[in-house]
Design a protein around this motif. Structure first.
Motif, PDB file in Angstrom:
ATOM      1  N   TYR A 174      27.782 -13.554   1.057  1.00  0.00           N
ATOM      2  CA  TYR A 174      28.334 -14.225  -0.117  1.00  0.00           C
ATOM      3  C   TYR A 174      27.929 -13.500  -1.393  1.00  0.00           C
ATOM      4  O   TYR A 174      27.051 -12.624  -1.376  1.00  0.00           O
ATOM      5  CB  TYR A 174      27.875 -15.692  -0.175  1.00  0.00           C
ATOM      6  CG  TYR A 174      26.384 -15.880  -0.294  1.00  0.00           C
ATOM      7  CD1 TYR A 174      25.766 -15.961  -1.534  1.00  0.00           C
ATOM      8  CD2 TYR A 174      25.590 -15.998   0.844  1.00  0.00           C
ATOM      9  CE1 TYR A 174      24.398 -16.139  -1.649  1.00  0.00           C
ATOM     10  CE2 TYR A 174      24.214 -16.176   0.758  1.00  0.00           C
ATOM     11  CZ  TYR A 174      23.625 -16.246  -0.495  1.00  0.00           C
ATOM     12  OH  TYR A 174      22.270 -16.415  -0.615  1.00  0.00           O
ATOM     13  N   GLN A 175      28.616 -13.858  -2.483  1.00  0.00           N
ATOM     14  CA  GLN A 175      28.264 -13.352  -3.808  1.00  0.00           C
ATOM     15  C   GLN A 175      28.055 -14.549  -4.717  1.00  0.00           C
ATOM     16  O   GLN A 175      28.649 -15.604  -4.492  1.00  0.00           O
ATOM     17  CB  GLN A 175      29.404 -12.496  -4.375  1.00  0.00           C
ATOM     18  CG  GLN A 175      29.634 -11.212  -3.608  1.00  0.00           C
ATOM     19  CD  GLN A 175      30.806 -10.427  -4.168  1.00  0.00           C
ATOM     20  OE1 GLN A 175      31.879 -10.973  -4.402  1.00  0.00           O
ATOM     21  NE2 GLN A 175      30.600  -9.140  -4.386  1.00  0.00           N
ATOM     22  N   VAL A 176      27.215 -14.389  -5.730  1.00  0.00           N
ATOM     23  CA  VAL A 176      27.050 -15.457  -6.705  1.00  0.00           C
ATOM     24  C   VAL A 176      27.514 -14.941  -8.066  1.00  0.00           C
ATOM     25  O   VAL A 176      27.087 -13.874  -8.509  1.00  0.00           O
ATOM     26  CB  VAL A 176      25.585 -15.930  -6.785  1.00  0.00           C
ATOM     27  CG1 VAL A 176      25.447 -17.046  -7.813  1.00  0.00           C
ATOM     28  CG2 VAL A 176      25.106 -16.401  -5.416  1.00  0.00           C
ATOM     29  N   PHE A 177      28.422 -15.682  -8.679  1.00  0.00           N
ATOM     30  CA  PHE A 177      28.959 -15.327  -9.981  1.00  0.00           C
ATOM     31  C   PHE A 177      28.570 -16.378 -11.008  1.00  0.00           C
ATOM     32  O   PHE A 177      28.445 -17.560 -10.688  1.00  0.00           O
ATOM     33  CB  PHE A 177      30.490 -15.255  -9.942  1.00  0.00           C
ATOM     34  CG  PHE A 177      31.027 -14.021  -9.292  1.00  0.00           C
ATOM     35  CD1 PHE A 177      31.162 -12.842 -10.009  1.00  0.00           C
ATOM     36  CD2 PHE A 177      31.408 -14.046  -7.962  1.00  0.00           C
ATOM     37  CE1 PHE A 177      31.656 -11.707  -9.411  1.00  0.00           C
ATOM     38  CE2 PHE A 177      31.909 -12.900  -7.350  1.00  0.00           C
ATOM     39  CZ  PHE A 177      32.040 -11.732  -8.075  1.00  0.00           C
ATOM     40  N   SER A 178      28.418 -15.920 -12.251  1.00  0.00           N
ATOM     41  CA  SER A 178      28.222 -16.845 -13.352  1.00  0.00           C
ATOM     42  C   SER A 178      29.360 -16.619 -14.343  1.00  0.00           C
ATOM     43  O   SER A 178      29.634 -15.477 -14.716  1.00  0.00           O
ATOM     44  CB  SER A 178      26.864 -16.566 -13.993  1.00  0.00           C
ATOM     45  OG  SER A 178      26.768 -17.272 -15.203  1.00  0.00           O
ATOM     46  N   VAL A 179      30.051 -17.674 -14.733  1.00  0.00           N
ATOM     47  CA  VAL A 179      31.143 -17.559 -15.712  1.00  0.00           C
ATOM     48  C   VAL A 179      31.032 -18.679 -16.738  1.00  0.00           C
ATOM     49  O   VAL A 179      30.449 -19.732 -16.469  1.00  0.00           O
ATOM     50  CB  VAL A 179      32.547 -17.629 -15.066  1.00  0.00           C
ATOM     51  CG1 VAL A 179      32.832 -16.405 -14.229  1.00  0.00           C
ATOM     52  CG2 VAL A 179      32.726 -18.883 -14.233  1.00  0.00           C
ATOM     53  N   LEU A 216      41.904 -17.117 -18.285  1.00  0.00           N
ATOM     54  CA  LEU A 216      40.630 -17.722 -17.875  1.00  0.00           C
ATOM     55  C   LEU A 216      39.864 -16.795 -16.948  1.00  0.00           C
ATOM     56  O   LEU A 216      40.461 -16.079 -16.152  1.00  0.00           O
ATOM     57  CB  LEU A 216      40.889 -19.037 -17.118  1.00  0.00           C
ATOM     58  CG  LEU A 216      41.552 -20.176 -17.875  1.00  0.00           C
ATOM     59  CD1 LEU A 216      41.799 -21.350 -16.924  1.00  0.00           C
ATOM     60  CD2 LEU A 216      40.692 -20.617 -19.047  1.00  0.00           C
ATOM     61  N   PRO A 217      38.516 -16.815 -17.019  1.00  0.00           N
ATOM     62  CA  PRO A 217      37.753 -16.113 -15.989  1.00  0.00           C
ATOM     63  C   PRO A 217      38.041 -16.749 -14.625  1.00  0.00           C
ATOM     64  O   PRO A 217      38.251 -17.961 -14.534  1.00  0.00           O
ATOM     65  CB  PRO A 217      36.292 -16.329 -16.395  1.00  0.00           C
ATOM     66  CG  PRO A 217      36.282 -17.286 -17.517  1.00  0.00           C
ATOM     67  CD  PRO A 217      37.676 -17.495 -17.996  1.00  0.00           C
ATOM     68  N   LEU A 218      38.062 -15.896 -13.603  1.00  0.00           N
ATOM     69  CA  LEU A 218      38.448 -16.364 -12.269  1.00  0.00           C
ATOM     70  C   LEU A 218      37.378 -15.993 -11.252  1.00  0.00           C
ATOM     71  O   LEU A 218      36.891 -14.859 -11.244  1.00  0.00           O
ATOM     72  CB  LEU A 218      39.771 -15.682 -11.877  1.00  0.00           C
ATOM     73  CG  LEU A 218      40.176 -15.705 -10.405  1.00  0.00           C
ATOM     74  CD1 LEU A 218      40.589 -17.108  -9.970  1.00  0.00           C
ATOM     75  CD2 LEU A 218      41.336 -14.736 -10.150  1.00  0.00           C
ATOM     76  N   VAL A 219      37.004 -16.946 -10.422  1.00  0.00           N
ATOM     77  CA  VAL A 219      36.210 -16.624  -9.238  1.00  0.00           C
ATOM     78  C   VAL A 219      36.979 -17.160  -8.036  1.00  0.00           C
ATOM     79  O   VAL A 219      37.410 -18.317  -8.029  1.00  0.00           O
ATOM     80  CB  VAL A 219      34.789 -17.232  -9.272  1.00  0.00           C
ATOM     81  CG1 VAL A 219      33.984 -16.763  -8.068  1.00  0.00           C
ATOM     82  CG2 VAL A 219      34.067 -16.854 -10.558  1.00  0.00           C
ATOM     83  N   THR A 220      37.179 -16.298  -7.033  1.00  0.00           N
ATOM     84  CA  THR A 220      37.978 -16.701  -5.878  1.00  0.00           C
ATOM     85  C   THR A 220      37.082 -17.123  -4.711  1.00  0.00           C
ATOM     86  O   THR A 220      35.903 -16.766  -4.655  1.00  0.00           O
ATOM     87  CB  THR A 220      38.874 -15.545  -5.411  1.00  0.00           C
ATOM     88  OG1 THR A 220      38.068 -14.410  -5.101  1.00  0.00           O
ATOM     89  CG2 THR A 220      39.881 -15.167  -6.486  1.00  0.00           C
ATOM     90  N   ARG A 256      30.673 -17.329  -3.900  1.00  0.00           N
ATOM     91  CA  ARG A 256      31.932 -16.846  -3.321  1.00  0.00           C
ATOM     92  C   ARG A 256      31.685 -16.350  -1.893  1.00  0.00           C
ATOM     93  O   ARG A 256      30.793 -15.531  -1.665  1.00  0.00           O
ATOM     94  CB  ARG A 256      32.484 -15.698  -4.173  1.00  0.00           C
ATOM     95  CG  ARG A 256      33.681 -15.027  -3.558  1.00  0.00           C
ATOM     96  CD  ARG A 256      34.187 -13.854  -4.399  1.00  0.00           C
ATOM     97  NE  ARG A 256      35.478 -13.445  -3.903  1.00  0.00           N
ATOM     98  CZ  ARG A 256      35.703 -12.307  -3.241  1.00  0.00           C
ATOM     99  NH1 ARG A 256      34.724 -11.465  -3.014  1.00  0.00           N
ATOM    100  NH2 ARG A 256      36.908 -12.011  -2.802  1.00  0.00           N
ATOM    101  N   LYS A 303      28.162 -21.701 -12.085  1.00  0.00           N
ATOM    102  CA  LYS A 303      27.605 -20.797 -11.086  1.00  0.00           C
ATOM    103  C   LYS A 303      28.384 -21.012  -9.790  1.00  0.00           C
ATOM    104  O   LYS A 303      28.434 -22.126  -9.279  1.00  0.00           O
ATOM    105  CB  LYS A 303      26.127 -21.116 -10.886  1.00  0.00           C
ATOM    106  CG  LYS A 303      25.363 -19.996 -10.261  1.00  0.00           C
ATOM    107  CD  LYS A 303      23.874 -20.297 -10.322  1.00  0.00           C
ATOM    108  CE  LYS A 303      23.135 -19.346  -9.424  1.00  0.00           C
ATOM    109  NZ  LYS A 303      21.747 -19.753  -9.251  1.00  0.00           N
TER     110      LYS A 303
END
Lengths: 266, 332
Positions: A169-174, A143-147, A163, A160
């Motif tokens: 902070y960072q913003v990820f899209s998965v 699975l894609p992972l965002v910590t 993190r 969205k």
């Protein structure tokens, strides 16, 4: 959105340090007397995040835990907060599992549950502070992972995730399905309602053992562990605090400033 | 099993310079290298890192792998992971070191899962057992109430993240020599599953926490964001800055970026004034290296007094105004 939240039962991490005891011989932590174990606070915040997502997007929340016979207590706690279902993974053969074995056990169960869009884990467990299971579980499941998430939202059918970093902070899209580890910046979890506690206490929590999840015996328990604990000790504290006193707090404050000046600190 | 040998540091470069945490890793790695009589290598990623590569050699590294066509900060984790895995195949180290900071926290566990390695996060000390030659990994557990020492003899490689400030940063020695090996790595873009939309650095007004000589920190006892005005005033008089524990962070009283402790910054200022902080080990993990720790708390039983050099039992609303005035007077 169907969410699986992985939770762990741990000794209460809020106990005062004087009550924290070890058996150094057997390299074990002695559970504090009269203080019941609790849900890992970071996992409770993962449950909180799941409940917020459910309120917004609907769906079902399934709680997953692995531990001894009493571990279903933390599942019931999550149910009392508003989770829908829970499963306890309990077997003698699971005892002594390290983070890799724990993640393996959880991944076997997640594969059986199958119907999910998101898996949430707390950023770490407040007992051994490893912060490993979530990431390994994501790798196992592909699975894609965002910590270290602070918020999670759905935008245009994608997840969205904000993190938390040390200086911003960072913003990820998965895409779905995904795994997210949850940081404490999520904020205080809600309290269970009286009705929630009563109805959760009446629930029977299904227990799955090694056979139910088709666990490979070579991958679980003490013998599968990649590390050995060679020593466990309470660090010595040698500091002696100089208490500054005065007739009033204000007088003590003035003395403190003078004392710090004497020491060359200010 | 392949023959693994040597130590690889996953280093960080910021604004063309080797970061402090990376210099700390070089200190730790150099010691292990010498004890094992094996080479110390480092991986540096980012644009314009040739100067930093030379710097790494001066700090004590034998081999520097550079990958300079990918910006480090904007690298999605899967891309970075693929890169590290690639370098890992080339270097085949028995020990891989990361800093317990944004990148290490995220990448190290993924790498361990991928390589079938052993891993220990947030270590404060590493040593080679003189008899068994095992890597002994010391790590605070139970929020810092205890320390565990682990060994992983049968599993290679061994991945470790080191807590900031666990070692002194390496000092440069321009007479040192080493190899710099630029590496071209082609990453299959299909491995990237998470899209990094933006990276935001929140402006810190004034002094950065990790550079501050004086930190005035507040905890749950401050009881709301208004109370922090007094702390700010004291910090300003002393030429320092503000820090917080988890409670003001979780309650949203103050920005999360100010958090000190196990899940935030690790600091070691000359003076740390802990106001309304009970002294949970999870917080002390971030400030116990302070040269002088002052505690102000209305609960005489608070654990913070066990760790402090100086203490006042009292309400901070009564203690801080006269302290501010006296410090002002002394500063004149």
């Amino acid at each position: 959105m169907n969410i699986i939240v992985c939770v762990k039962q741990i000794p209460d991490p809020e106990i005062p340090p004087v009550k924290f005891k070890l058996d150094t011989e057997s390299r074990c932590v002695v559970p504090p007397e009269g203080i019941p174990p609790v849900i890992n606070p970071y996992d409770e915040q993962a449950v909180e995040l799941a409940l917020r997502l459910k309120e917004k997007h609907g769906g079902k929340i399934t709680i997953l835990t692995t531990g001894n016979e009493s571990a279903s207590g933390v599942v019931k706690h999550a149910l009392s907060l508003g989770a829908d279902e829970g499963i306890a993974l309990t077997d003698k053969a699971f005892e002594g599992s390290d983070s890799f074995s724990t993640a393996y056990i959880l991944s076997q169960a997640v594969r059986i549950i199958r119907d999910y869009d998101l898996v949430l884990c707390g950023r770490q467990a407040a007992d051994w502070d490893e912060s490993l299971v979530g990431a390994i579980l994501a790798e196992n499941l592909g699975l894609p992972l965002v910590t270290l998430a602070e918020t999670v939202d759905v935008v245009d059918g994608e997840l969205k995730v904000k993190r938390v970093t040390l200086d911003g902070y960072q913003v990820f899209s998965v895409s779905f399905p995904a795994l997210v580890t949850v940081s404490h910046e999520v904020g205080q979890p809600r309290l269970p309602s009286g009705w929630g506690i009563v109805s959760a206490s009446r629930r029977q929590i299904p227990v799955w053992d090694a056979k139910d999840i088709k666990a490979d015996p070579a991958k679980i328990g003490f013998d599968a562990s990649r590390r050995k604990l060679v020593k466990l000790f309470i660090p010595k504290r040698e500091k002696k605090c100089e208490m500054i006193e005065g007739k009033t707090t204000a007088e003590a404050s003035v003395k403190l400033a003078e004392r710090l000046r004497q020491e060359g600190v200010i | 099993m392949a023959e693994y040998k040597g130590i690889l540091i996953c280093g960080e470069v910021r604004e063309g310079k080797i970061t402090t945490i990376t210099r700390e890793l070089i200190t730790t790695g150099r010691k292990l290298s010498d004890d094992l009589n094996q080479r110390l290598s480092i991986l540096l990623i980012g644009e314009n890192i040739q100067e930093a590569a030379k710097e790494a050699v001066f700090f004590g590294v034998d081999v520097v792998y550079t990958v300079d066509d990918i910006p480090f900060a904007e690298s999605p984790p899967e891309q970075y992971l693929a890169l590290v895995s690639n370098i890992f195949q080339k270097a085949a180290p028995s020990i891989v070191l990361f800093g317990q900071a944004d990148m290490g926290r995220d990448i190290a566990p993924r790498l361990a899962a991928r390589l079938g390695a052993s891993i220990c996060m947030d270590c404060v000390e590493l040593a080679i057992d003189p008899e068994t030659r095992s890597l002994l990994q010391s790590k605070p557990v139970y929020g810092g109430n205890a320390v565990a020492v682990w060994a992983s003899d049968d599993v290679q490689p061994q991945i470790v993240t080191m807590r900031p400030r666990a070692a002194a940063p390496a000092e440069p020695d321009p007479s040192r020599e080493g190899e710099i090996l630029p590496v071209a790595v082609k990453i299959d873009e299909s491995v990237i599953k998470s899209i990094l939309i933006e990276t935001v650095k929140e402006e810190v007004k004034g002094i950065r926490l990790d550079e501050a000589k004086v930190i005035v920190a507040g905890g749950g006892g401050i009881d709301g964001k208004e109370g922090f005005e007094l702390l700010k005033e004291l910090a300003q008089i002393l030429g320092g800055t503000i820090g917080i524990t988890r409670v003001p962070c979780d309650e949203g009283w103050m920005p999360a970026g100010l958090e000190i402790g196990q899940t935030g910054h690790v600091v070691n200022p000359d003076l740390y004034v802990a106001v309304g902080i009970s002294g949970a080990p999870q917080h002390l993990a971030g400030c116990s290296g302070s040269k002088c720790l002052v505690a102000i708390n209305k609960n005489p039983e608070a654990h913070i007094f066990e760790e402090a050099d100086f203490g006042i039992v009292g309400d901070y609303r009564e203690a801080l105004p006269p302290l501010i005035e006296k410090c002002k007077a002394l500063k004149k």
